[in-house]
Design a protein around this motif. Structure first.
Motif, PDB file in Angstrom:
ATOM      1  N   LYS A  45       0.855  -1.192   0.000  1.00  0.00           N
ATOM      2  CA  LYS A  45       0.000   0.000   0.000  1.00  0.00           C
ATOM      3  C   LYS A  45       0.895   1.248   0.000  1.00  0.00           C
ATOM      4  CE  LYS A  45      -3.386  -2.312   2.993  1.00  0.00           C
ATOM      5  NZ  LYS A  45      -4.093  -2.232   4.281  1.00  0.00           N
ATOM      6  N   GLU A  46       1.550   1.485  -1.122  1.00  0.00           N
ATOM      7  CA  GLU A  46       2.505   2.586  -1.183  1.00  0.00           C
ATOM      8  C   GLU A  46       1.900   3.859  -1.762  1.00  0.00           C
ATOM      9  OE1 GLU A  46       6.894   0.776  -1.721  1.00  0.00           O
ATOM     10  OE2 GLU A  46       5.595   0.505  -3.464  1.00  0.00           O
ATOM     11  N   SER A  47       1.143   3.719  -2.826  1.00  0.00           N
ATOM     12  CA  SER A  47       0.658   4.895  -3.546  1.00  0.00           C
ATOM     13  C   SER A  47      -0.557   4.511  -4.372  1.00  0.00           C
ATOM     14  CB  SER A  47       1.756   5.432  -4.476  1.00  0.00           C
ATOM     15  OG  SER A  47       2.059   4.457  -5.478  1.00  0.00           O
ATOM     16  N   GLN A  48      -1.111   5.492  -5.059  1.00  0.00           N
ATOM     17  CA  GLN A  48      -2.225   5.249  -5.966  1.00  0.00           C
ATOM     18  C   GLN A  48      -1.852   4.196  -6.998  1.00  0.00           C
ATOM     19  OE1 GLN A  48      -5.202   6.878  -5.878  1.00  0.00           O
ATOM     20  NE2 GLN A  48      -6.115   6.507  -7.877  1.00  0.00           N
ATOM     21  N   HIS A  49      -0.607   4.221  -7.431  1.00  0.00           N
ATOM     22  CA  HIS A  49      -0.145   3.255  -8.440  1.00  0.00           C
ATOM     23  C   HIS A  49      -0.286   1.820  -7.938  1.00  0.00           C
ATOM     24  CE1 HIS A  49       2.241   1.492 -11.651  1.00  0.00           C
ATOM     25  NE2 HIS A  49       2.957   0.880 -10.738  1.00  0.00           N
ATOM     26  N   SER A  50      -0.052   1.595  -6.650  1.00  0.00           N
ATOM     27  CA  SER A  50      -0.158   0.243  -6.091  1.00  0.00           C
ATOM     28  C   SER A  50      -1.575  -0.297  -6.226  1.00  0.00           C
ATOM     29  CB  SER A  50       0.248   0.246  -4.616  1.00  0.00           C
ATOM     30  OG  SER A  50       1.567   0.713  -4.462  1.00  0.00           O
ATOM     31  N   TYR A  51      -2.543   0.553  -5.917  1.00  0.00           N
ATOM     32  CA  TYR A  51      -3.940   0.114  -6.004  1.00  0.00           C
ATOM     33  C   TYR A  51      -4.369  -0.065  -7.458  1.00  0.00           C
ATOM     34  CZ  TYR A  51      -3.723   1.559  -1.153  1.00  0.00           C
ATOM     35  OH  TYR A  51      -3.352   1.686   0.161  1.00  0.00           O
ATOM     36  N   GLU A  52      -3.862   0.786  -8.332  1.00  0.00           N
ATOM     37  CA  GLU A  52      -4.156   0.624  -9.763  1.00  0.00           C
ATOM     38  C   GLU A  52      -3.559  -0.682 -10.282  1.00  0.00           C
ATOM     39  OE1 GLU A  52      -2.586   4.188 -11.423  1.00  0.00           O
ATOM     40  OE2 GLU A  52      -4.323   5.412 -10.867  1.00  0.00           O
ATOM     41  N   TYR A  53      -2.382  -1.048  -9.757  1.00  0.00           N
ATOM     42  CA  TYR A  53      -1.766  -2.323 -10.130  1.00  0.00           C
ATOM     43  C   TYR A  53      -2.639  -3.495  -9.682  1.00  0.00           C
ATOM     44  CZ  TYR A  53       1.465  -6.276 -10.148  1.00  0.00           C
ATOM     45  OH  TYR A  53       2.043  -7.503 -10.352  1.00  0.00           O
ATOM     46  N   ALA A  54      -3.236  -3.381  -8.498  1.00  0.00           N
ATOM     47  CA  ALA A  54      -4.129  -4.443  -8.007  1.00  0.00           C
ATOM     48  C   ALA A  54      -5.320  -4.613  -8.941  1.00  0.00           C
ATOM     49  CB  ALA A  54      -4.596  -4.125  -6.588  1.00  0.00           C
ATOM     50  N   PHE A  55      -5.870  -3.501  -9.438  1.00  0.00           N
ATOM     51  CA  PHE A  55      -6.984  -3.581 -10.382  1.00  0.00           C
ATOM     52  C   PHE A  55      -6.517  -4.149 -11.719  1.00  0.00           C
ATOM     53  CE2 PHE A  55      -9.158  -1.162  -7.297  1.00  0.00           C
ATOM     54  CZ  PHE A  55     -10.514  -1.256  -7.576  1.00  0.00           C
ATOM     55  N   ARG A  56      -5.306  -3.827 -12.094  1.00  0.00           N
ATOM     56  CA  ARG A  56      -4.735  -4.409 -13.315  1.00  0.00           C
ATOM     57  C   ARG A  56      -4.660  -5.929 -13.192  1.00  0.00           C
ATOM     58  NH1 ARG A  56       1.570  -3.462 -14.523  1.00  0.00           N
ATOM     59  NH2 ARG A  56       1.915  -5.084 -16.076  1.00  0.00           N
ATOM     60  N   LEU A  57      -4.306  -6.408 -12.008  1.00  0.00           N
ATOM     61  CA  LEU A  57      -4.257  -7.853 -11.771  1.00  0.00           C
ATOM     62  C   LEU A  57      -5.642  -8.483 -11.922  1.00  0.00           C
ATOM     63  CD1 LEU A  57      -1.888  -8.033  -8.662  1.00  0.00           C
ATOM     64  CD2 LEU A  57      -1.393  -8.917 -10.949  1.00  0.00           C
ATOM     65  N   ILE A  58      -6.677  -7.802 -11.412  1.00  0.00           N
ATOM     66  CA  ILE A  58      -8.040  -8.331 -11.542  1.00  0.00           C
ATOM     67  C   ILE A  58      -8.420  -8.463 -13.005  1.00  0.00           C
ATOM     68  CG2 ILE A  58     -10.471  -7.856 -11.101  1.00  0.00           C
ATOM     69  CD1 ILE A  58      -9.614  -6.488  -8.488  1.00  0.00           C
ATOM     70  N   HIS A  59      -8.129  -7.418 -13.799  1.00  0.00           N
ATOM     71  CA  HIS A  59      -8.451  -7.478 -15.235  1.00  0.00           C
ATOM     72  C   HIS A  59      -7.618  -8.555 -15.932  1.00  0.00           C
ATOM     73  CE1 HIS A  59     -11.254  -4.219 -15.274  1.00  0.00           C
ATOM     74  NE2 HIS A  59     -10.388  -3.387 -14.739  1.00  0.00           N
ATOM     75  N   ARG A  60      -6.379  -8.723 -15.463  1.00  0.00           N
ATOM     76  CA  ARG A  60      -5.538  -9.752 -16.057  1.00  0.00           C
ATOM     77  C   ARG A  60      -6.107 -11.141 -15.777  1.00  0.00           C
ATOM     78  NH1 ARG A  60      -2.642  -9.454 -20.305  1.00  0.00           N
ATOM     79  NH2 ARG A  60      -3.378 -11.546 -20.724  1.00  0.00           N
ATOM     80  N   LEU A  61      -6.678 -11.322 -14.574  1.00  0.00           N
ATOM     81  CA  LEU A  61      -7.299 -12.603 -14.227  1.00  0.00           C
ATOM     82  C   LEU A  61      -8.436 -12.929 -15.190  1.00  0.00           C
ATOM     83  CD1 LEU A  61      -7.502 -12.423 -10.325  1.00  0.00           C
ATOM     84  CD2 LEU A  61      -6.084 -13.978 -11.670  1.00  0.00           C
ATOM     85  N   GLU A  62      -9.204 -11.898 -15.575  1.00  0.00           N
ATOM     86  CA  GLU A  62     -10.318 -12.112 -16.501  1.00  0.00           C
ATOM     87  C   GLU A  62      -9.817 -12.653 -17.834  1.00  0.00           C
ATOM     88  OE1 GLU A  62     -13.891  -9.264 -16.007  1.00  0.00           O
ATOM     89  OE2 GLU A  62     -12.116  -7.999 -15.811  1.00  0.00           O
ATOM     90  N   SER A  63      -8.741 -12.062 -18.354  1.00  0.00           N
ATOM     91  CA  SER A  63      -8.221 -12.518 -19.647  1.00  0.00           C
ATOM     92  C   SER A  63      -7.407 -13.799 -19.516  1.00  0.00           C
ATOM     93  CB  SER A  63      -7.370 -11.418 -20.298  1.00  0.00           C
ATOM     94  OG  SER A  63      -6.356 -10.978 -19.418  1.00  0.00           O
ATOM     95  N   ASN A  64      -6.812 -14.037 -18.339  1.00  0.00           N
ATOM     96  CA  ASN A  64      -5.998 -15.242 -18.147  1.00  0.00           C
ATOM     97  C   ASN A  64      -6.802 -16.523 -18.287  1.00  0.00           C
ATOM     98  OD1 ASN A  64      -3.799 -13.650 -17.665  1.00  0.00           O
ATOM     99  ND2 ASN A  64      -3.733 -14.003 -15.462  1.00  0.00           N
ATOM    100  N   CYS A  65      -8.103 -16.443 -18.010  1.00  0.00           N
ATOM    101  CA  CYS A  65      -8.946 -17.643 -18.112  1.00  0.00           C
ATOM    102  C   CYS A  65      -8.894 -18.240 -19.524  1.00  0.00           C
ATOM    103  CB  CYS A  65     -10.394 -17.308 -17.754  1.00  0.00           C
ATOM    104  SG  CYS A  65     -10.614 -16.755 -16.058  1.00  0.00           S
ATOM    105  N   GLN A  66      -8.588 -17.395 -20.515  1.00  0.00           N
ATOM    106  CA  GLN A  66      -8.539 -17.859 -21.905  1.00  0.00           C
ATOM    107  C   GLN A  66      -7.121 -18.183 -22.366  1.00  0.00           C
ATOM    108  OE1 GLN A  66     -11.533 -18.250 -23.255  1.00  0.00           O
ATOM    109  NE2 GLN A  66     -12.392 -17.360 -21.379  1.00  0.00           N
ATOM    110  N   VAL A  67      -6.134 -18.051 -21.472  1.00  0.00           N
ATOM    111  CA  VAL A  67      -4.727 -18.224 -21.854  1.00  0.00           C
ATOM    112  C   VAL A  67      -4.252 -19.635 -21.528  1.00  0.00           C
ATOM    113  CG1 VAL A  67      -2.353 -17.477 -21.407  1.00  0.00           C
ATOM    114  CG2 VAL A  67      -4.180 -15.779 -21.602  1.00  0.00           C
ATOM    115  N   LYS A  68      -3.677 -20.295 -22.533  1.00  0.00           N
ATOM    116  CA  LYS A  68      -3.087 -21.626 -22.340  1.00  0.00           C
ATOM    117  C   LYS A  68      -1.571 -21.513 -22.279  1.00  0.00           C
ATOM    118  CE  LYS A  68      -6.234 -25.060 -24.353  1.00  0.00           C
ATOM    119  NZ  LYS A  68      -6.349 -26.105 -25.394  1.00  0.00           N
ATOM    120  N   ILE A  69      -0.993 -22.099 -21.234  1.00  0.00           N
ATOM    121  CA  ILE A  69       0.464 -22.094 -21.074  1.00  0.00           C
ATOM    122  C   ILE A  69       0.959 -23.531 -21.017  1.00  0.00           C
ATOM    123  CG2 ILE A  69       2.364 -21.463 -19.549  1.00  0.00           C
ATOM    124  CD1 ILE A  69       0.793 -19.064 -18.638  1.00  0.00           C
TER     125      ILE A  69
END
Length: 417
Positions: free
Chosen positions: A103-127
């Motif tokens: 919890k350092e700055s606004q950027h930290s919380y925006e990064y957390a939201f970026r992770l949530i959106h990444r989770l949405e797209s990750n469901c379609q990603v095959k590794i």
């Protein structure tokens, strides 16, 4: 709509998160201020939550007990913490949290939201993880799984190649340098040079200490390189950054090829695709049809009903155009001007265009506006070149306009011969 469980007791942090959630209408937060509240919520509604943002230290859970609670219900968990502890971070990542965010700055919380959106797209990603060490392969699988990727495993290069041939929708390959049978280097060369899999993201792995190894991997066609041993956070960051870079390139290609309003090919892409189609038709000695279409009195729509209504008319026409001719090459050449290339003869296309005209007359794009209409010029003949046939179609379009609009003028050069 995605429901996000937020477990946080700090008024300041809650204020920041509430502000960010207001900017994300597709995310619906459910706030809890304690472990007890979160336990009650998960006990009754765990299946409703897509992910969770949780404070590591709560008044009734000072040692991260809330993390264990969320993971027990198999909800992807992003941890928020006011202090950094490297050992604690590694423990949490190995437990299966998505990430550990300070919890350092606004950027930290925006990064957390970026992770949530990444989770949405990750469901379609095959590794695919190609690694002969069971321990390393299982470690990578355990690190990637919390991010909701579809993870496949291969014990050697030959098995990896078979899986890649059987499942061409694999997005990313993590490949060890030294494996039995087909080595990592050899596999990369086969994929890039023989199979032309340039869309596949490849991350090389090796425990070798040679500094030149990473350069060799990348020169062979890998996108990135990780030296073993690596921490979970480094692996996740490399995978996420390469996927985001891939998505950005795709978005740029999409913008370069497709008209943003209608979703049809733009002029440049239409010509590129059309030329390729003409070459194929020429080899097969197959005649082609080319048509130019123009919305009637479009300037008056913009002038009388506004440009927003004009945009609705263009988008509505494009959808009807695609529905009527799903197998044709379609494009918006500019303004209200559209074009198509098809292997259908002129008679069949005239009938389709008449049905399209009737469908367009039913489109609603502005209150009190007249029925949407278009004129068309159609030319069917030998595939000499795209530009010549477009000129022939444009000449017929000009004739249709002068005949009163709302009609199609067609010419079949194969019959004229």
């Amino acid at each position: 709509m995605r429901n996000i469980l937020v477990v946080e007791d700090s008024p300041l942090v809650l204020k920041i998160l509430e502000h960010l959630f207001r900017q994300e209408p597709e995310l619906q937060p459910v706030f809890c201020a304690s472990l007890a509240e979160a336990e009650l919520m998960l006990d009754t509604s765990a299946g409703l939550f897509f992910a969770a943002l949780v404070d590591l230290n709560l008044p009734d859970a000072p040692n991260g007990e809330v993390v264990d609670l969320v993971l027990r219900y198999r909800v992807p968990c992003i941890v928020l913490s006011g202090s950094y502890n490297e050992q604690r971070r590694d423990e949490l990542l190995l437990k299966g949290v998505v990430d550990y965010v300070l919890k350092e700055s606004q950027h930290s919380y925006e990064y957390a939201f970026r992770l949530i959106h990444r989770l949405e797209s990750n469901c379609q990603v095959k590794i695919l993880v190609a690694e002969d060490s069971d321990a390393t392969r299982h470690f990578i699988h355990r690190v990637l799984t919390p991010h909701l990727y579809q993870v496949l495993e291969a014990r050697d290069g030959n098995e990896a190649l078979r899986l890649l041939q059987e499942q061409p929708d694999i997005d990313l390959l993590l490949v060890d340098h030294s494996m039995p049978g087909l080595s990592g280097f050899e596999l990369v060369k086969v994929l890039r040079q023989q199979m032309k899999r340039h869309d596949l993201i490849i991350l090389g792995l090796s425990a070798d200490t040679k500094g030149s190894l990473s350069a060799m991997f990348i020169k062979h066609g890998a996108d990135d390189f990780l030296r073993k041993p690596f921490c979970p956070e480094e692996l996740n960051c490399r995978v996420m950054s390469t996927l985001e870079r891939r998505d950005l390139v795709r978005a740029l290609k999409q913008a370069a090829q497709f008209d943003s309003l209608t979703g049809l090919y733009n002029r440049r892409a239409f010509y590129e695709q059309g030329i390729a189609q003409f070459r194929l038709a020429l080899r097969n000695a197959q005649p082609l049809s080319v048509a130019m279409l123009d919305l009637d009195l479009f300037k008056s729509i913009n002038d009388q009903y506004g440009h927003a209504s004009g945009d609705l008319a263009l988008a509505g026409f494009a959808r009807a155009f695609q529905a009527a001719l799903p197998d044709a090459l379609l494009g918006r050449l500019g303004g209200e001007e559209f074009a198509l290339v098809s292997s259908l003869d002129s008679g069949a296309l005239v009938e389709i265009l008449e049905r399209l005209r009737a469908a367009c007359a039913q489109l609603k794009y502005a209150v009190g506006a007249p029925p949407l209409s278009f004129s068309a010029g159609l030319y069917h003949g030998p595939p000499e070149d795209l530009e010549s046939l477009l000129h022939q179609a444009d000449t017929r379009l000009y004739q249709a306009k002068h005949q009163g609009r709302g009609c199609t003028v067609a010419y079949d050069a194969t019959r004229a011969c």
